[in-house]
Design an enzyme around this catalytic site. Sequence first.
Site, PDB file in Angstrom:
ATOM      1  N   SER A 176       0.825  -1.207   0.000  1.00  0.00           N
ATOM      2  CA  SER A 176       0.000   0.000   0.000  1.00  0.00           C
ATOM      3  C   SER A 176       0.861   1.260   0.000  1.00  0.00           C
ATOM      4  CB  SER A 176      -0.917   0.015   1.232  1.00  0.00           C
ATOM      5  OG  SER A 176      -0.147  -0.051   2.417  1.00  0.00           O
ATOM      6  N   GLU A 188      -6.280  -1.134  -6.831  1.00  0.00           N
ATOM      7  CA  GLU A 188      -5.369  -0.205  -7.499  1.00  0.00           C
ATOM      8  C   GLU A 188      -4.319  -1.029  -8.238  1.00  0.00           C
ATOM      9  OE1 GLU A 188      -4.953   3.915  -5.002  1.00  0.00           O
ATOM     10  OE2 GLU A 188      -4.030   2.157  -4.084  1.00  0.00           O
ATOM     11  N   ASN A 231      -4.904   6.116  -0.699  1.00  0.00           N
ATOM     12  CA  ASN A 231      -4.299   6.475   0.590  1.00  0.00           C
ATOM     13  C   ASN A 231      -3.672   7.865   0.561  1.00  0.00           C
ATOM     14  OD1 ASN A 231      -5.104   4.167   1.898  1.00  0.00           O
ATOM     15  ND2 ASN A 231      -3.238   3.037   1.438  1.00  0.00           N
ATOM     16  N   HIS A 272      -2.982  -3.581  -5.539  1.00  0.00           N
ATOM     17  CA  HIS A 272      -3.332  -3.223  -4.168  1.00  0.00           C
ATOM     18  C   HIS A 272      -4.816  -3.454  -3.905  1.00  0.00           C
ATOM     19  CE1 HIS A 272      -3.861   0.136  -0.963  1.00  0.00           C
ATOM     20  NE2 HIS A 272      -3.678  -1.026  -0.395  1.00  0.00           N
TER      21      HIS A 272
END
Length: 284
Positions: free
Chosen positions: A119, A152, A190, A140
Amino acid sequence: MKIESVGVIGAGTMGNGIAQVCAVAGLDVVMVDINEAAVQRGLDQISKSLDRLIKKETLTADEKAAALKRIKGSTSYADLKGLGFVIEAATENQAVKEKILKQVDEIVSKDTIIATNTSSLSITKLAALDSNPGRFIGMHFFNPPPLMALVEVIRGLQTSDATHAAIIDMAKRVGKEPITVKNSPGFVVNRILLPMINEAFFVLSEGLASPEDIDAGMKLGCNQPIGPLALADLIGLDTCLAVMEVYFENFSDSKYRPCPLLREMVAAGYLGRKTGRGVYTYDQ
C-alpha cells in the site's frame, strides 16, 4: 495472457482475503506462509468468511466447498512453480518483501507475472530487483478483499503493457473494479485518505468540535460510512502516523506534516482498536 492459477504469499488478513476472492472466481490458488499454523489460520479464516457470505445468501454451501477445494495451503515456495501469477501479501516492510520477491523470482518461470499488494512501497524499486522487471506490477487490494470492490493497479516505470493488461483483466475476472495508477507514495486512495484523517486530528487538537461531532459531520455531510477519527482507530494510529511520515519525507511538502496530537497519541500507546484505546475507547 489469461491467468488461471494464482500463488498468494501470506495467509494473514490480506493474503487469505485475496486467496478467497480468487478461489470463489474459479481460479486455482496456492497460499503460502512460513509455517503450518499460519497457513491453517488463513484457511480457517477463509472458511469463516465464506460462511458469512452463505448467511447473507450471496454464496451457497456448494460454492463454498468448491472454493475451498481450489485452495492449497503450503509452507514451500517450490509449490509456486508453474503458476501464471504470484502476488506477495506479506508484512508492509521493504526488507521482508525484497527477500520474498527474490525467492519467488528464482522459482517461477520468466513468464509468470509477479505482483505486490503493497500500500506504500515503490513498485519501480521492487521491480528493479526482478530478473524480468517488465512482468512486475502492484496490485493493491483493499481490506477486507472479499467485500471491497476496488483494486489499485500500479505500474512501475518498467511494467510492460502486456503485464498491465493481464492484471486489469484478472481484477475484473475476480469481480473487482480496477483503477490504473502511476508509481508514487501512497498511490491514489491512501494519498487522499490519510491527509484527510490527519486533518481531522488537527481539527480535534484545535478544539473545533468533539470527536463524535467531527465524525458525525463527515458521515452526514460527506456521506462517508465511517468518520475519519473512527477510521483512524480501525486502521491503527501508528499506521496512520507512519504513512504520513513517508509522505512528508518523500514529498518534502508541509501539507503532509503529521499532526502533533497524532504523534502524542502514538507515543502514549493509544493506537486505536487494537490497544483498546485511540480517539475512542473500546472493550477488549
